[in-house]
Design an enzyme around this catalytic site. Sequence first.
Site, mmCIF file in Angstrom:
data_model
loop_
_atom_site.group_PDB
_atom_site.id
_atom_site.type_symbol
_atom_site.label_atom_id
_atom_site.label_comp_id
_atom_site.label_asym_id
_atom_site.label_seq_id
_atom_site.Cartn_x
_atom_site.Cartn_y
_atom_site.Cartn_z
ATOM 1 C CG HIS A 129 -127.969 92.466 -11.503
ATOM 2 N ND1 HIS A 129 -128.101 93.826 -11.485
ATOM 3 C CD2 HIS A 129 -127.018 92.185 -10.557
ATOM 4 C CE1 HIS A 129 -127.280 94.353 -10.584
ATOM 5 N NE2 HIS A 129 -126.623 93.367 -10.000
ATOM 6 C CG ASN B 67 -124.921 98.038 -8.890
ATOM 7 O OD1 ASN B 67 -125.297 97.356 -9.846
ATOM 8 N ND2 ASN B 67 -124.574 97.515 -7.735
ATOM 9 C CG HIS C 248 -116.159 89.011 -17.389
ATOM 10 N ND1 HIS C 248 -116.156 89.001 -16.006
ATOM 11 C CD2 HIS C 248 -115.008 88.404 -17.763
ATOM 12 C CE1 HIS C 248 -115.045 88.414 -15.576
ATOM 13 N NE2 HIS C 248 -114.334 88.054 -16.631
ATOM 14 C CE1 TYR D 16 -121.104 90.654 -13.344
ATOM 15 C CE2 TYR D 16 -119.369 90.198 -11.773
ATOM 16 C CZ TYR D 16 -120.535 90.853 -12.111
ATOM 17 O OH TYR D 16 -121.121 91.708 -11.208
HETATM 18 FE FE1 HDE Z 1 -122.577 91.463 -10.081
HETATM 19 N N1 HDE Z 1 -123.045 89.646 -10.879
HETATM 20 N N2 HDE Z 1 -121.498 90.562 -8.644
HETATM 21 N N3 HDE Z 1 -122.187 93.254 -9.181
HETATM 22 N N4 HDE Z 1 -123.640 92.382 -11.451
HETATM 23 C C1 HDE Z 1 -123.827 89.439 -11.943
HETATM 24 O O1 HDE Z 1 -123.353 87.968 -13.710
HETATM 25 C C2 HDE Z 1 -121.118 89.270 -8.660
HETATM 26 C C3 HDE Z 1 -121.432 93.454 -8.076
HETATM 27 C C4 HDE Z 1 -123.781 93.718 -11.631
HETATM 28 O O2 HDE Z 1 -127.227 93.091 -16.942
HETATM 29 C C5 HDE Z 1 -123.838 88.018 -12.392
HETATM 30 O O3 HDE Z 1 -124.065 87.554 -15.809
HETATM 31 C C6 HDE Z 1 -120.257 88.990 -7.541
HETATM 32 C C7 HDE Z 1 -121.108 94.848 -7.922
HETATM 33 C C8 HDE Z 1 -124.678 93.987 -12.714
HETATM 34 O O4 HDE Z 1 -126.387 91.089 -17.283
HETATM 35 C C9 HDE Z 1 -122.828 87.358 -11.452
HETATM 36 C C10 HDE Z 1 -120.138 90.163 -6.869
HETATM 37 C C11 HDE Z 1 -121.706 95.466 -8.973
HETATM 38 C C12 HDE Z 1 -125.078 92.742 -13.184
HETATM 39 C C13 HDE Z 1 -122.427 88.497 -10.561
HETATM 40 C C14 HDE Z 1 -120.913 91.137 -7.566
HETATM 41 C C15 HDE Z 1 -122.387 94.455 -9.742
HETATM 42 C C16 HDE Z 1 -124.414 91.758 -12.375
HETATM 43 C C17 HDE Z 1 -125.198 87.395 -12.494
HETATM 44 C C18 HDE Z 1 -119.364 90.418 -5.586
HETATM 45 C C19 HDE Z 1 -121.730 96.952 -9.286
HETATM 46 C C20 HDE Z 1 -126.069 92.454 -14.298
HETATM 47 C C21 HDE Z 1 -125.487 87.209 -13.963
HETATM 48 C C22 HDE Z 1 -117.979 90.323 -5.781
HETATM 49 C C23 HDE Z 1 -120.419 97.509 -9.490
HETATM 50 C C24 HDE Z 1 -125.394 92.417 -15.624
HETATM 51 C C25 HDE Z 1 -124.265 87.593 -14.627
HETATM 52 C C26 HDE Z 1 -126.420 92.182 -16.708
HETATM 53 C C27 HDE Z 1 -124.543 90.384 -12.577
HETATM 54 C C28 HDE Z 1 -121.534 88.344 -9.578
HETATM 55 C C29 HDE Z 1 -121.045 92.472 -7.104
HETATM 56 C C30 HDE Z 1 -123.144 94.784 -10.906
HETATM 57 C C31 HDE Z 1 -123.305 86.140 -10.705
HETATM 58 C C32 HDE Z 1 -119.634 87.665 -7.219
HETATM 59 C C33 HDE Z 1 -120.238 95.472 -6.831
HETATM 60 C C34 HDE Z 1 -125.108 95.345 -13.243
HETATM 61 O O5 HDE Z 1 -121.699 86.914 -12.142
#
Ligand code: HDE
Length: 740
Positions: free
Chosen positions: A115, A187, A379, A402
Amino acid sequence: MSTQDDNTRRDAIPGAPASEAPSVEEPTEPRLPLVPKPDQSGPDPYSPTGMASRDDHGAAAQQGEHLTTAQGVRVSDTDHSLKAGPRGPVLLQDHHLREKIMHFDHERIPERVVHARGSAAHGTFRSYGSAAALTCAAFLQKDVETPVFVRFSTVLGSRGSADTVRDTRGFAVKFYTEEGDFDLVGNNMPVFFIQDAIKFPDIIHAGKPHPDREIPQAQSAHDTFWDFVSLHTEAQHHTMWNMSDRGIPRSFRMMEGFGVHTFRLIDSEGATTLVKFHWKPRAGVHSLVWEEAQLAAGVDPDFHRRDLADAIESGAYPEWELGVQVFPDTPEQTFEGIDLLDPTKIVPEELAAVQPIGILRLEANPSNFFAETEQVAFHAGHFVRGIDATDDPLLQGRLFSYLDTQLTRLGSPNFSQIPINRPHAPVNDMLRDGFHQDAVHQGVAPYRPNSLDGGCPFVAGEDMSAFIDVPHELAASAKVREAPASFDDHFSQARLFWISLSPVEQDHVAQAYTFELGKCYEQAVKERQLQALANIDPVLCARVATGLGLPAPEPTVPLADPDPSPALSQVGRTWPVTGRSVGIVAGPGSDLAAVRDVRDAVAAAGLVPLVIAATGGTLEGDGGDPVTVQRTFVTARSVELDAVLLAGASSMAPDAEVAQDTKAAAPTSPDVDPRVALLISEAYRHCKAIGGWADASGVLTAVGASPSDAGIVILDNASEAWTGVLELMGSHRAWDRFPA
Ligand code: HDE
């Protein structure tokens, strides 16, 4: 003297860089930093500990009218380093030089690991109160208004990648509630590739560019992605959404948002309910067509970012209704046989209606991208009382990730003190020190129990709005690395999605798979994915197989027979069109009075009129007000426009390079400027509404279209032609014009 005369200001369209137009000459008198433009706002003024503060961040940003060092020492020259004579060498003593270069060297921070590419806006969420029976969360009580910051993103690409790539979009909302921050980090698709967080590095490594050449950027059309999802078939449902039109949204404003996981709501008596969160855009759910998305990635890589900012600047504030699907919190945590803890499954809206609980409105653009959009830290574990996580193994892993990722990205455990991350609720946390500590803490006893600080801070009693940890019962179990048997069904809901789409949408899905797999090199990967498609739908599989020149395999699992869910299709309804762009192509012979009238009518309807002519400047000569030209035949491209109006014929402009401009695949005619022909032929092919008056029909016939085709309104009267186009725009595209 200002370069913008009164006329230009009146016709202003969104996008000017600053709140005041510059002079042509270099200024000679200092002045204070410009205030933000009227559509812009910074983070609300709160102290690092959540206290409403009188120091607004704008005032804290820059002070005084003269250049200083970071220590506030005024500087007389920032263009020449201090040297031993005009030809050097440069002296180490030059503090201003060293400080300027040192700071510049460290301006970048690591981009988000996923993202990375995103855009954000400020807004307000107003609760209807309809969720008050389910949750004691203060911000969901009737008529409570809560400030929010919302960031939209693509998943795979780097910070500088194009906006319109085929990908899932992030939809992250930070609610600054009076009880602390609640982040709904969702999402634009309701399902995810994996059922367990431990697989997240795998899917992301597969989707990111190949590790040797670091290509392709921001694309899923490559071998490693399809290698993974064809082996790891729980990804098939999400992949189906990616290959559908949902993977290429027209605008962030026109996307649905989903919390994906099931969450638990807790009421004031401690009773619990399971819910899935949905954001429903007031503007409807709309997409680009694939060719348009590809063109936009080159013509305007900032397509979605610009669209969001321009819409807000022009007053077309994007809105979404927040809704919940509500399920009883039973020990099985299933609904109608669907496992609510499996993030690869939806509950069709026809089985559990989405109940609206509040409205989100985005009203202001950030005033500084880095400070706000880049530094905001969401987060998935930021809950407030009344909302909590479930045991969904994907969500559980996110609860760790997060917090952890911000240490690398924002460089300190104090990231919640960055202005955009500051809660609007009092913070008294006993967390101390660390890099970039902004708070000057008081007291001597940041530990509990203590007597030296009078035992403070006290923990809140149950009746004092403390966070509620629900004593949720767990089934007797053994420690295992396993998934429940209910997670084994990987195809039935991918099939549900496919059969719920209209024929045009299904065509797009088949074309997307054919394109993506066609870009893979490895035959084995293609064959394996065809097998997965056969298990979803044999017709889809056969169409893709034909495109790839491969045989279509037989299904290896019984095909599911779900009822279609009409709510999954984007076609067939009409929607508001405020904030959309309408091009008005004016040739040398156009009736300027009609151009003026239609331009004003477009603006009055809340859309953005862009007058397109052969050259920049103004169109004049009929005695009326000069008409400002916003785009020329050189700068205009169809992808920027939702509809095109032809103010009569569009003959060859003097600067048209026929040999060169016609290379752009436009049909040629000696009577029509090749750039206009290209514009109209693309708008036609992308099934956009086209209107015109006077001799406009000639342009259409020159590009092989007929004025009587679907989605075309050519009339004698300009205003009536515009009214016809406005009506057509409500259904987003002239769907009947897509080839059967
Ligand atoms: Fe994320 N995801 N994600 N994700 N995610 C991040 O956090 C992660 C997942 C989503 O505009 C990171 O600050 C793991 C699902 C959005 O700043 C990180 C898993 C969904 C955003 C991270 C998922 C999301 C992130 C990267 C599997 C939809 C952007 C930078 C368990 C429900 C937020 C950050 C923004 C961002 C980890 C799966 C949505 C690395 C480990 C499912 C919208 O922490």
